[in-house]
Design a protein around this motif. Structure first.
Motif, PDB file in Angstrom:
ATOM      1  N   MET A   1      -6.154   1.841   0.059  1.00 27.32           N
ATOM      2  CA  MET A   1      -5.087   1.034  -0.495  1.00 27.32           C
ATOM      3  C   MET A   1      -4.863  -0.165   0.409  1.00 27.32           C
ATOM      4  O   MET A   1      -4.733  -0.020   1.611  1.00 27.32           O
ATOM      5  CB  MET A   1      -3.820   1.888  -0.581  1.00 27.32           C
ATOM      6  CG  MET A   1      -2.608   1.124  -0.953  1.00 27.32           C
ATOM      7  SD  MET A   1      -1.174   2.204  -1.004  1.00 27.32           S
ATOM      8  CE  MET A   1       0.022   1.012  -1.464  1.00 27.32           C
ATOM      9  N   LYS A  10       5.735   5.527   4.136  1.00 22.86           N
ATOM     10  CA  LYS A  10       4.761   6.515   3.702  1.00 22.86           C
ATOM     11  C   LYS A  10       5.471   7.855   3.576  1.00 22.86           C
ATOM     12  O   LYS A  10       6.054   8.348   4.549  1.00 22.86           O
ATOM     13  CB  LYS A  10       3.623   6.619   4.705  1.00 22.86           C
ATOM     14  CG  LYS A  10       2.495   7.491   4.272  1.00 22.86           C
ATOM     15  CD  LYS A  10       1.357   7.406   5.277  1.00 22.86           C
ATOM     16  CE  LYS A  10       0.074   7.899   4.695  1.00 22.86           C
ATOM     17  NZ  LYS A  10      -1.042   7.701   5.624  1.00 22.86           N
ATOM     18  N   GLN A  31       2.568   2.888  -4.436  1.00 20.27           N
ATOM     19  CA  GLN A  31       1.373   3.698  -4.704  1.00 20.27           C
ATOM     20  C   GLN A  31       1.859   5.134  -4.808  1.00 20.27           C
ATOM     21  O   GLN A  31       2.449   5.663  -3.869  1.00 20.27           O
ATOM     22  CB  GLN A  31       0.373   3.557  -3.565  1.00 20.27           C
ATOM     23  CG  GLN A  31      -0.815   4.481  -3.669  1.00 20.27           C
ATOM     24  CD  GLN A  31      -1.826   4.037  -4.706  1.00 20.27           C
ATOM     25  OE1 GLN A  31      -2.053   2.851  -4.852  1.00 20.27           O
ATOM     26  NE2 GLN A  31      -2.413   4.978  -5.397  1.00 20.27           N
ATOM     27  N   LEU A  33       0.900   9.053  -5.582  1.00 22.97           N
ATOM     28  CA  LEU A  33       0.005  10.201  -5.753  1.00 22.97           C
ATOM     29  C   LEU A  33      -1.373   9.826  -6.306  1.00 22.97           C
ATOM     30  O   LEU A  33      -1.840  10.397  -7.288  1.00 22.97           O
ATOM     31  CB  LEU A  33       0.658  11.249  -6.667  1.00 22.97           C
ATOM     32  CG  LEU A  33       1.958  11.862  -6.164  1.00 22.97           C
ATOM     33  CD1 LEU A  33       2.510  12.816  -7.194  1.00 22.97           C
ATOM     34  CD2 LEU A  33       1.736  12.562  -4.839  1.00 22.97           C
ATOM     35  N   ASP A  34      -2.037   8.898  -5.699  1.00 22.75           N
ATOM     36  CA  ASP A  34      -3.393   8.480  -6.093  1.00 22.75           C
ATOM     37  C   ASP A  34      -3.477   7.965  -7.521  1.00 22.75           C
ATOM     38  O   ASP A  34      -4.556   7.912  -8.098  1.00 22.75           O
ATOM     39  CB  ASP A  34      -4.397   9.614  -5.887  1.00 22.75           C
ATOM     40  CG  ASP A  34      -4.528   9.980  -4.422  1.00 22.75           C
ATOM     41  OD1 ASP A  34      -4.375   9.073  -3.583  1.00 22.75           O
ATOM     42  OD2 ASP A  34      -4.781  11.154  -4.118  1.00 22.75           O
ATOM     43  N   SER A  36      -2.283   4.761 -10.244  1.00 18.96           N
ATOM     44  CA  SER A  36      -2.289   3.313 -10.141  1.00 18.96           C
ATOM     45  C   SER A  36      -1.142   2.847  -9.248  1.00 18.96           C
ATOM     46  O   SER A  36      -0.251   3.611  -8.915  1.00 18.96           O
ATOM     47  CB  SER A  36      -2.155   2.708 -11.533  1.00 18.96           C
ATOM     48  OG  SER A  36      -2.204   1.318 -11.475  1.00 18.96           O
ATOM     49  N   SER A  49       6.455  13.133 -10.674  1.00 18.64           N
ATOM     50  CA  SER A  49       5.234  13.913 -10.867  1.00 18.64           C
ATOM     51  C   SER A  49       5.375  14.743 -12.139  1.00 18.64           C
ATOM     52  O   SER A  49       6.475  14.954 -12.658  1.00 18.64           O
ATOM     53  CB  SER A  49       4.971  14.793  -9.643  1.00 18.64           C
ATOM     54  OG  SER A  49       6.071  15.621  -9.377  1.00 18.64           O
ATOM     55  N   GLU A  71       4.271   4.313  -0.225  1.00 16.68           N
ATOM     56  CA  GLU A  71       3.109   5.131  -0.544  1.00 16.68           C
ATOM     57  C   GLU A  71       3.526   6.598  -0.554  1.00 16.68           C
ATOM     58  O   GLU A  71       4.145   7.068   0.408  1.00 16.68           O
ATOM     59  CB  GLU A  71       2.002   4.903   0.479  1.00 16.68           C
ATOM     60  CG  GLU A  71       0.769   5.720   0.234  1.00 16.68           C
ATOM     61  CD  GLU A  71      -0.293   5.539   1.294  1.00 16.68           C
ATOM     62  OE1 GLU A  71      -1.434   5.893   1.029  1.00 16.68           O
ATOM     63  OE2 GLU A  71       0.035   5.045   2.388  1.00 16.68           O
ATOM     64  N   ILE A  73       1.948  10.422  -0.866  1.00 13.45           N
ATOM     65  CA  ILE A  73       0.692  11.188  -0.856  1.00 13.45           C
ATOM     66  C   ILE A  73       1.012  12.675  -0.706  1.00 13.45           C
ATOM     67  O   ILE A  73       2.088  13.051  -0.258  1.00 13.45           O
ATOM     68  CB  ILE A  73      -0.252  10.752   0.289  1.00 13.45           C
ATOM     69  CG1 ILE A  73       0.387  10.961   1.653  1.00 13.45           C
ATOM     70  CG2 ILE A  73      -0.679   9.313   0.109  1.00 13.45           C
ATOM     71  CD1 ILE A  73      -0.567  10.771   2.798  1.00 13.45           C
TER      72      ILE A  73
END
Length: 75
Positions: A1, A10, A31, A33-34, A36, A49, A71, A73
């Motif tokens: 990214m 993050k 960004q 969870l992976d 777009s 989610s 972000e 993750i």
């Protein structure tokens, strides 16, 4: 990214926890969870989610910033 700004938030989430994020920024990128990414220009976005509503383990995060990226993750 690739980040728009050199400052970013993050959020590291355990694999078994669902999340909802509400972010607003004058200039930044989200960004999630992976998936777009979304560029924010004096805008807000809310995203969750897939299992957030039905999960007993869930977290709601609200982020407000002037400049910077967010972000999310899973580990």
């Amino acid at each position: 990214m690739s980040f728009i700004c050199d400052k970013y938030t993050k959020i590291i989430l355990p694999i078994d926890v669902e999340i909802s994020v509400s972010a607003s920024s004058i200039y930044g990128r989200v960004q999630f969870l992976d998936l777009s990414f979304w560029d924010l220009r004096n805008e807000s976005i809310s995203i969750a989610s897939t299992g957030y509503r039905d999960s007993h383990k869930r977290v709601k995060v609200v982020v407000n910033s002037l400049f910077g990226d967010v972000e999310v993750i899973r580990v």
